[in-house]
Design a protein around this motif. Structure first.
Motif, mmCIF file in Angstrom:
data_model
loop_
_atom_site.group_PDB
_atom_site.id
_atom_site.type_symbol
_atom_site.label_atom_id
_atom_site.label_comp_id
_atom_site.label_asym_id
_atom_site.label_seq_id
_atom_site.Cartn_x
_atom_site.Cartn_y
_atom_site.Cartn_z
ATOM 1 N N ILE A 45 44.846 48.165 47.738
ATOM 2 C CA ILE A 45 44.160 47.043 47.183
ATOM 3 C C ILE A 45 43.931 48.446 45.901
ATOM 4 C CG2 ILE A 45 43.244 46.049 45.473
ATOM 5 C CD1 ILE A 45 43.323 43.779 48.203
ATOM 6 N N LYS B 216 46.874 42.060 48.706
ATOM 7 C CA LYS B 216 45.471 41.341 48.374
ATOM 8 C C LYS B 216 46.058 39.996 49.462
ATOM 9 C CE LYS B 216 45.830 39.987 43.995
ATOM 10 N NZ LYS B 216 45.935 39.668 42.705
ATOM 11 N N ALA C 210 44.879 41.757 52.468
ATOM 12 C CA ALA C 210 42.767 41.973 52.620
ATOM 13 C C ALA C 210 43.022 43.588 52.669
ATOM 14 C CB ALA C 210 42.057 41.167 53.264
ATOM 15 N N GLU D 60 50.114 42.590 45.774
ATOM 16 C CA GLU D 60 50.625 41.325 45.889
ATOM 17 C C GLU D 60 50.514 41.397 47.222
ATOM 18 O OE1 GLU D 60 49.941 39.132 44.506
ATOM 19 O OE2 GLU D 60 49.492 39.941 42.330
ATOM 20 N N GLU E 76 41.876 46.282 51.296
ATOM 21 C CA GLU E 76 40.940 47.189 50.466
ATOM 22 C C GLU E 76 42.125 48.118 49.581
ATOM 23 O OE1 GLU E 76 39.050 45.260 48.522
ATOM 24 O OE2 GLU E 76 39.519 43.552 49.390
#
Length: 62
Positions: free
Chosen positions: A31, A23, A26, A20, A28
């Motif tokens: 993530i 995200k 951002a 979370e 990547e």
């Protein structure tokens, strides 16, 4: 700490929390690592979890 519906263990709670946050930022790479660990948890942690992903997520967790 948020309570996630899919977090079946404290370890996975950490993964979901880091996901979370990644995200929101951002990030990547983080993530992708979290998503691979979520899949590994469903398929079998010992066989499918990558050490690098675990270390990355745990280092972000604090």
């Amino acid at each position: 700490m948020n309570s996630h519906l899919f977090a079946t263990t404290p370890r996975m709670q950490i993964v979901w929390d880091v996901l979370e946050a990644a995200k929101d930022n951002a990030d990547e790479m983080v993530i992708a690592a979290c998503r691979r660990l979520i899949v590994a948890d469903r398929l079998g942690w010992k066989k499918h979890a990558k050490r690098g992903d675990i270390e990355l997520v745990m280092s972000i967790a604090g």
